[in-house]
Design a protein around this motif. Structure first.
Motif: not given
Length: 232
Positions: A15-37
């Motif tokens: 892990p990068p020495a910047r934490g502690p990680i308190r928030a995660v920002v996600f992209d949606l397509d290709g990361v959370v959902v498989d929407s390609s088709a």
């Protein structure tokens, strides 16, 4: 749709020495959902309706994934009128879009640990929220922001900074998780830790060449970077 296993090294970096990680920002397509088709089908229908006969250039469209749809049309020299049928068909087929394996478990675990979470997507905000609601995970996110809801979409940092503003977490305690170079650029310029994913089946070599801070090969790998329950 399933993708072949990645051939890249599966060793997780420290892990990068910047934490502690308190928030995660996600992209949606290709990361959370498989929407390609579904996106391929919606794009093909929109192209046929607006442009006419001939193969829809989805592979070129896919190279711009993560950007706002009108911006992609401008980059490709295609009519902006394609947006209406593309969005229409995307809504119609939303029930066919699955979460990637391990995503629900990861989101629920992060939520249980007190990690704040947001979506920062190239989709419009209403369409992203509708899809996540259909999948039953909308309530796990503190904020969902679309490209139509910021002044400058990715690769500008605006959408990540907007998410952090809603989450009330400083950049040095946050991650941006994405499957495209523009996700990494947006996160880097916002000052957060950038996380590249490899489970989307795209061009991983190009993504790694952009120099992400962290590379993860399965959604559950993210848990290693947010190990402790957090106090708000």
């Amino acid at each position: 749709m399933t993708h072949p296993p990645s051939t890249v090294d599966v060793t997780l970096p420290p892990p990068p020495a910047r934490g502690p990680i308190r928030a995660v920002v996600f992209d949606l397509d290709g990361v959370v959902v498989d929407s390609s088709a579904v996106m391929r089908e919606a794009f093909s229908i929109a192209y046929a309706e607006v442009v006419g006969d001939g193969p829809a250039p989805f592979e070129e469209y896919n190279r711009h994934m993560g950007r706002y749809f009108p911006d992609i049309m401008r980059l490709m020299g295609l009519p902006l009128e394609m947006e209406e049928p593309f969005v229409r068909e995307s809504y119609r087929m939303a029930h066919l879009v699955p979460l990637f394996p391990g995503v629900r478990q990861t989101l629920e675990e992060l939520h249980g640990r007190g990690v704040r979470m947001a979506i920062a997507t190239g989709k419009s905000g209403p369409r992203a929220r509708s899809l996540l609601d259909t999948l039953g995970v909308l309530d796990l996110f503190d904020q969902v922001i679309g490209s139509d809801e910021v002044a400058r979409p990715k690769p500008a940092p605006d959408i990540v900074l907007a998410a952090l503003g809603h989450l009330d977490v400083p950049p040095e305690q946050a991650m941006m998780v994405g499957d495209a170079v523009i996700d990494l650029l947006s996160g880097r310029d916002a000052g957060v830790t950038t996380v590249a994913t490899t489970w989307h089946g795209g061009d991983v070599a190009v993504l790694l060449a952009a120099g992400p801070d962290v590379v993860v090969h399965a959604p559950t790998d993210l848990l290693a970077y947010c190990p402790a329950a957090l106090v708000p």
